[in-house]
Design a protein around this motif. Structure first.
Motif, PDB file in Angstrom:
ATOM      1  N   ASP A  83       1.185   2.587  10.656  1.00  0.00           N
ATOM      2  CA  ASP A  83       1.859   2.075   9.464  1.00  0.00           C
ATOM      3  C   ASP A  83       2.173   3.228   8.513  1.00  0.00           C
ATOM      4  OD1 ASP A  83       2.821   0.085   7.640  1.00  0.00           O
ATOM      5  OD2 ASP A  83       0.975   0.369   6.495  1.00  0.00           O
ATOM      6  N   ILE A  84       3.432   3.383   8.144  1.00  0.00           N
ATOM      7  CA  ILE A  84       3.866   4.508   7.311  1.00  0.00           C
ATOM      8  C   ILE A  84       3.364   4.351   5.872  1.00  0.00           C
ATOM      9  CG2 ILE A  84       5.869   5.710   6.352  1.00  0.00           C
ATOM     10  CD1 ILE A  84       7.321   5.129   8.984  1.00  0.00           C
ATOM     11  N   LEU A  85       3.374   3.138   5.344  1.00  0.00           N
ATOM     12  CA  LEU A  85       2.894   2.926   3.974  1.00  0.00           C
ATOM     13  C   LEU A  85       1.427   3.342   3.849  1.00  0.00           C
ATOM     14  CD1 LEU A  85       3.217   1.878   1.098  1.00  0.00           C
ATOM     15  CD2 LEU A  85       2.597  -0.392   1.951  1.00  0.00           C
ATOM     16  N   THR A  86       0.620   2.963   4.804  1.00  0.00           N
ATOM     17  CA  THR A  86      -0.798   3.341   4.779  1.00  0.00           C
ATOM     18  C   THR A  86      -0.955   4.846   4.817  1.00  0.00           C
ATOM     19  OG1 THR A  86      -1.422   1.285   5.871  1.00  0.00           O
ATOM     20  CG2 THR A  86      -2.993   3.097   5.996  1.00  0.00           C
ATOM     21  N   ARG A  87      -0.162   5.504   5.643  1.00  0.00           N
ATOM     22  CA  ARG A  87      -0.263   6.953   5.751  1.00  0.00           C
ATOM     23  C   ARG A  87       0.216   7.646   4.472  1.00  0.00           C
ATOM     24  NH1 ARG A  87      -1.828   8.915  10.350  1.00  0.00           N
ATOM     25  NH2 ARG A  87      -0.607  10.820  10.258  1.00  0.00           N
TER      26      ARG A  87
END
Length: 129
Positions: A83-87
């Motif tokens: 997940d890009i948002l989490t990263r």
């Protein structure tokens, strides 16, 4: 008469500290206030990353790799299905750490070099400064 005028001026003009004057000036500058709010948001996101992040930043799901943004994954998924948002949320921690350490190290090195230049003087001062 002069004493009465001085007392009158003291009662009319409130004494404010330098800190209060600085904060008052800072509050009037809308760009500085917006910058402060953004920095505080980044710090809050970095501190509370484990509570805010919707997924594990290292969890890979190959079947969902390169998924586009959706209601479930607001920024989508990367090449490995993470997940890009989490990263991005967890990256705020690294960014703040690098920023704080680089400013601290630069300040320490600059202080030491400034002290050496001031103490020794002469050509050493010219070279260092």
């Amino acid at each position: 008469m002069a004493v009465a005028t001085a007392e009158l001026n003291e009662t009319i003009t409130p004494h404010i500290s330098q800190r209060q004057r600085m904060w008052r000036t800072f509050r009037r500058n809308k760009a500085a206030l917006a910058g402060l709010i953004m920095v505080l948001i980044v710090i809050a996101v970095a501190v509370f990353a484990p509570l805010i992040a919707p997924y594990d930043p290292f969890n890979q799901e190959a079947k969902e790799r390169l998924a586009p943004p959706s209601a479930e994954y607001l920024l989508g998924r990367d090449d490995y299905g993470r997940d890009i948002l989490t990263r991005v949320i967890y990256a705020a921690r690294v960014s703040l750490l690098v920023g704080i350490l680089s400013v601290t190290l630069g300040g320490l090195v600059g202080t030491v070099l400034g002290i050496v230049a001031a103490y020794r003087g002469g050509w050493i001062e010219n070279v260092l400064l």
